[in-house]
Design a protein around this motif. Structure first.
Motif, PDB file in Angstrom:
ATOM      1  N   ARG A  42     -11.881   5.671   0.395  1.00 16.50           N
ATOM      2  CA  ARG A  42     -11.639   4.718  -0.314  1.00 16.50           C
ATOM      3  C   ARG A  42     -12.675   3.518  -0.102  1.00 16.50           C
ATOM      4  NH1 ARG A  42      -6.092   1.841   0.889  1.00 16.50           N
ATOM      5  NH2 ARG A  42      -7.124   1.891   2.943  1.00 16.50           N
ATOM      6  N   HIS A 177      -8.905   3.790  -6.948  1.00 16.07           N
ATOM      7  CA  HIS A 177      -8.334   5.008  -6.518  1.00 16.07           C
ATOM      8  C   HIS A 177      -7.053   4.980  -6.958  1.00 16.07           C
ATOM      9  CE1 HIS A 177     -12.060   4.437  -4.444  1.00 16.07           C
ATOM     10  NE2 HIS A 177     -11.779   3.661  -3.732  1.00 16.07           N
ATOM     11  N   ALA A 200      -5.975   9.876  -4.511  1.00 18.64           N
ATOM     12  CA  ALA A 200      -6.724   8.497  -4.809  1.00 18.64           C
ATOM     13  C   ALA A 200      -7.975   8.720  -6.147  1.00 18.64           C
ATOM     14  CB  ALA A 200      -7.839   8.177  -3.700  1.00 18.64           C
TER      15      ALA A 200
END
Length: 202
Positions: A42, A177, A200
């Motif tokens: 992320r 995500h 995600a």
């Protein structure tokens, strides 16, 4: 200080059941094996697009030809994380708690320190870091209290019409995500277990 270092961090109940990332090439969802790996992806998703090839680090033979690991359907409440949220420092936990449907806020984010103290804002976080100088290498730039955005727009109540809509906070396609939260029969999200695998999107 000695007492704080001696206390072991406890796993805290949170709303996330799974973490998954969407391949930037084939748009199929790939389950992420750990929360730590998900946070790593992320943080760098804008600079490093996630591909099915990336998942070969934990699934050696996976490719875009394989079916999606999970379907985006009503069995989960889906939300999308914002990109570039810093990876949580070692020993700390970043906790997401989903609020009840119909409220004006989707979720709360807070951090749990290595001594199991919960911090719910940058003000509390800054104060805690200043009061614990032995936490070397930890600074506020490593934290974010931004909650994810629900994909179901009806989950949260709309604000009054007089409120100006901030387009800067609107999710951009391909830059966020998805986290999944699974609801039980009472409508309250199930707790995530330490074995829960993580999702995600890119």
């Amino acid at each position: 200080m000695e007492q704080e270092q001696a206390i072991g961090a406890k796993r805290v109940w949170e709303s996330v059941k799974l973490y998954t990332v969407k391949c930037a090439k084939c748009s199929k969802w790939r389950l992420i094996p750990t929360k730590e790996k998900y946070e790593e992806i992320r943080e760098r998703i804008v600079e490093r697009s996630f591909l099915c090839d990336t998942a070969r680090a934990w699934r050696p033979n996976v490719s875009c030809n394989d079916e999606s690991d999970v379907k985006q359907d009503d069995s989960f409440l889906w939300a999308m994380d914002r990109p570039r949220i810093p990876q949580t420092p070692p020993g700390w936990q970043r906790i997401l708690r989903i609020r009840a449907e119909g409220g004006t806020k989707f979720a709360d984010v807070y951090y749990v320190t290595p001594s199991n103290k919960r911090l719910r804002s940058m003000v509390e976080l800054s104060r805690y870091i200043n009061e614990h100088p032995h936490l070397k290498g930890v600074n506020i730039s490593q934290f974010s209290f931004q909650p994810p955005v629900p994909l179901d727009e009806k989950y949260i109540a709309k604000r009054a019409r007089s409120t100006t809509h901030d387009t800067s906070s609107t999710p951009a396609a391909g830059a966020y995500h998805a986290l999944q939260t699974q609801n039980d029969s009472s409508g309250v999200p199930e707790s995530a277990t330490t074995e829960a695998k993580a999702p995600a999107q890119s």
